[in-house]
Every structure is written in C-alpha cells, then in structure tokens.
Design a protein around this motif. Structure first.
Motif, short mmCIF file in Angstrom:
data_model
loop_
_atom_site.label_atom_id
_atom_site.label_comp_id
_atom_site.label_asym_id
_atom_site.label_seq_id
_atom_site.Cartn_x
_atom_site.Cartn_y
_atom_site.Cartn_z
N THR A 98 7.45 -1.81 -4.60
CA THR A 98 6.44 -2.85 -4.88
C THR A 98 5.06 -2.20 -5.07
OG1 THR A 98 5.19 -3.63 -2.96
CG2 THR A 98 7.53 -4.06 -2.94
N VAL A 99 4.27 -2.85 -5.88
CA VAL A 99 2.94 -2.33 -6.21
C VAL A 99 2.10 -2.12 -4.94
CG1 VAL A 99 1.87 -4.60 -6.62
CG2 VAL A 99 0.98 -2.59 -7.81
N PHE A 100 2.33 -3.00 -3.92
CA PHE A 100 1.51 -2.91 -2.70
C PHE A 100 1.83 -1.64 -1.92
CE2 PHE A 100 2.45 -7.43 -3.59
CZ PHE A 100 1.19 -7.79 -4.02
N ASP A 101 3.11 -1.38 -1.76
CA ASP A 101 3.57 -0.21 -1.05
C ASP A 101 3.18 1.07 -1.81
OD1 ASP A 101 4.80 0.26 1.33
OD2 ASP A 101 6.84 0.29 0.52
N ARG A 102 3.31 0.97 -3.14
CA ARG A 102 3.02 2.14 -3.98
C ARG A 102 1.54 2.50 -3.92
NH1 ARG A 102 3.06 4.46 -8.88
NH2 ARG A 102 1.87 2.85 -9.93
N MET A 103 0.67 1.48 -4.00
CA MET A 103 -0.76 1.78 -3.98
C MET A 103 -1.18 2.29 -2.61
SD MET A 103 -1.53 1.45 -7.10
CE MET A 103 -3.16 2.17 -6.84
N SER A 104 -0.56 1.77 -1.54
CA SER A 104 -0.88 2.28 -0.21
C SER A 104 -0.43 3.73 -0.07
CB SER A 104 -0.22 1.42 0.88
OG SER A 104 -0.95 0.22 1.04
N ALA A 105 0.74 4.07 -0.64
CA ALA A 105 1.22 5.45 -0.58
C ALA A 105 0.27 6.36 -1.37
CB ALA A 105 2.64 5.53 -1.15
N LEU A 106 -0.17 5.90 -2.55
CA LEU A 106 -1.11 6.71 -3.35
C LEU A 106 -2.43 6.87 -2.61
CD1 LEU A 106 -0.49 5.39 -7.00
CD2 LEU A 106 -0.03 7.70 -6.13
#
Ligand code: GLN
Length: 390
Positions: free
Chosen positions: A17-25
């Motif tokens: 999900t975009v939310f998890d991905r942006m937090s990882a980035l």
C-alpha cells in the motif's frame, strides 16, 4: 512476482500500500514523514494511563468477540452525545481498526457478481476487498478541488446488479465533507435501489468546520441498510492501537459480527478498556486535541503557501492537499512524491494512488499535518528550497 496460479489473482500482482511504502521510503531516506496519516506529538495522557492500568488491573485474556460491553456501551453513549443517535450496544462490534470493519462488512454483504459503488479517491483497501469477495467495484470519480457527489453520475453507475455502496465521509485524502443535500441524495439512491451502505466515518470527529457530523445512517430509511464504521485511532490520534468498530441494526448487525468472529475474533482487551474510558472523558479533552490539530493545519498551510504552493480547501481529516499544477510544479504527483522523499527529505502521498483507472487526477499530493510545529516548519522549508532548484 511469479504467478503460477497458486496465488489468488487479487493478490498476485498487488503492490504494497502507498501508506506503508511511503513510510518505508521515509525511514530509508531519513525523511520527515508527512505521508501515512498519524499524529506525531503528545497523546491524550488519560488514555495512556487507562491502558497501563488496564494491563495491570483488568484482563489480558480474550474479551468477548463482539467487544467489551463497557466499550460497546461507551460507544453508544458517545454517539448519543455527539450525534444525537439512539444506538444499542448489541448493534456494536469492536474490530481491530476500521480496516477490519470494512473487510468484515464487505465479506458479510458482497456476493459473487454483486456490483459495489465506490467513490474515488477511495481508501486503497476498498476495491481489492470487494474483488476478493467476488464483487465488482464500480467507481465514480470525484473531481478536485471540490470532490462533490453528483446525482446523475450515481444514477448512471447503479444497475440491477448493484447491491452495496461504500461512502467515506469526511473524505480522505480530500479533506472534504459531504453536504446535507449530497447525503440526502445518496440516501435516496440507497433506499430506491435497495442498497446496503458501508459508511466509513472514521474522520467524523476530525472536523474543523464546526458542523456536527451527521451519519448517512441517520437519514430516512437508512437505519436498516447501513453499517457505520468508526475508529478510536482517529478520534484520539492513537492509530497504532488499532481499535475500531462497526454498528448496524438487525440482521445486518448479526452478519457483520459473524464475519468479524472468523477474521480476528476479538481485539486487544486492555486497549478496549482504555478506549471505553477515553470515550467518557470530558468533552474538553477532545476539543483541546482538535484545536491543536487545527493550529497545525494552519501552520503547515501557511508554510506551504509561503513556499508558493497552492493548497486545496480542507474541512476535515489530518491532511492538506497541494495542487501541483496550480503551484507551477510540472511534475506528476507520483514523480513529486518519489523525488521529494529522496531529494527534499519529505514524504507525501500521491493522491492518484487512491484512484483506479483512467480518471485519476495526477496533480495532487497529500500531506499529513498532525505533527509538532518545528517538524512542519522544517518540512515546509525543505520543500521550499527543493522546489526552487527544480
Ligand atoms: N488511513 C491512513 C491514511 O490515510 C492509512 C491507513 C494505513 O496505513 N493502512 O494515511
């Protein structure tokens, strides 16, 4: 990913999900995280104390599957005070966050071949859950900057196979709120076409327009066809607690409780005790928190505007949206978000990630403002310096 038929097609090609991905980035780049929505600052102390006390003095074993009766009654009391609703505890099922409630409601009501109306932008869980249940998502795009609901578009999307409508009001990521007339129009469509409404109202108490929230469930004919979903994570700014709930009358209420019993069965008992206490706190505690969020909203807005960004109007949620095109930034939202996290050190969410198909606007990014002033100021300064070099 190799897809040799062992994986369900809904998940075979699915991205994180975009939310998890942006937090990882954000973690990878050491960036300020204004992407995924969560407050980063003081939490309501009475709830933390209540949770700590519950761990020591209450139970750490399974609560009843539907939730502690104390919490279910507190939820009814809260809605009676805040929204004038007359609900009973038997109609309430406590879930592990609103996301579980949405899953349970979709599993309970969507049958193979059923069409489900979604408005886009939509929380990215909706459409995959509908598909996994065998349903067909039928999306109605809402256009920025107003994101208004249109009676003709809704009428055109409804077919004899339509069974369910999902509504997120107030709307994430737009930060807009449906008007009374729009809710009336949507309720009328539901009653005329015998649709069940899954009402994701997690932002009901994160409103800055001074207007009390009115649930779609409270419109004529809706009580027997609506599920209202709420979230302690949003009300108290405690997203990691993952305590949500869903409320429905009669056989709908029973069906969602049955779906929940074989999803997670029950949710963290000590946190349920704490949320029950929290919902009974004096009105002023939540009002203070909301005032703090409102001030943060103004802080980020003025920081972004000083940096030359055009910010869309916001009436609710923890999010402000930047209109890149109007701001003179010639990047798509995805490119902006990918580059800003790496080059400016600020994570955002590209709003097109919350649309499916061709209708997505690609010029809007979402920023979460529930952060300390110094963090918001630094984020605005970083974006300002970065954009000057674009
Ligand atoms: N609702 C949250 C948001 O909009 C995200 C929830 C999640 O990360 N699963 O940021």
């Amino acid at each position: 990913m190799k897809t040799d038929g062992r994986i369900h097609p809904v998940y075979a090609q699915m991205e994180r999900t975009v939310f998890d991905r942006m937090s990882a980035l954000a973690r990878e780049h050491g960036a300020i995280n204004l992407g995924q929505g969560f407050p980063d600052g003081p939490v309501p102390e009475p709830l933390i104390e209540a949770a700590a006390r519950a761990l020591r003095e209450k139970s750490n074993q399974y609560p009843p599957g539907a939730g502690l009766i104390e919490l279910r009654e507190a939820i009814c009391g809260y809605y009676a005070r805040r929204q004038g609703s007359a609900l009973s505890a038997e109609q309430v099922t406590v879930t592990s966050g609103a996301t579980e409630a949405i899953a349970a409601a979709v599993l309970a009501f969507v049958k193979p071949g059923d069409e489900v109306i979604l408005f886009q932008p939509a929380y990215d869980a909706y459409a995959p859950m509908v598909r996994r249940a065998g349903g067909v998502p039928v999306s109605i795009p809402l256009a920025p900057p107003e994101f208004r609901y249109d009676a003709e578009a809704l009428a055109a999307a409804i077919t004899p196979r339509t069974r369910v409508l999902m509504l997120n009001d107030p709307l994430n990521p737009a930060g807009t709120v449906a008007s009374h007339g729009e809710l009336e129009m949507i309720a009328r469509a539901c009653t005329e076409h015998d649709l069940i409404a899954i009402c994701d109202e997690v932002w009901e108490d994160v409103r800055f327009d001074g207007i009390p929230h009115r649930s779609l469930m409270s419109f004529p004919g809706m009580e027997e066809r609506a599920v209202k979903i709420g979230s302690a994570g949003k009300i108290f700014g405690l997203t990691g607690w993952k305590i949500g709930w869903m409320i429905a009358a009669g056989e709908l209420g029973t069906a969602i409780a049955r779906a929940h019993q074989f999803l997670t069965f029950a949710s963290a008992a000590p946190l349920q005790w704490a949320v029950a206490e929290g919902l009974e706190l004096p009105e002023a505690v939540l009002a203070d928190q909301r005032e703090g969020w409102a001030a943060s909203r103004e802080r980020l807005k003025s920081g972004l505007e000083s940096a030359g960004f055009v910010v869309l109007p916001n009436a609710a949620t923890w999010f402000l949206c930047i209109d890149l095109a109007a701001s003179g930034v010639a990047l798509t939202d995805r490119v902006f978000s990918e580059r800003a996290v790496a080059e400016a050190g600020v994570a955002t969410v590209p709003v097109s990630a919350l649309y499916e198909g061709e209708s997505a606007p690609v010029h809007i990014v979402r920023l979460c403002f529930t952060k300390p002033d110094a963090v918001l100021d630094e984020a605005a300064a970083r974006l300002s310096a970065w954009r000057a070099g674009l």
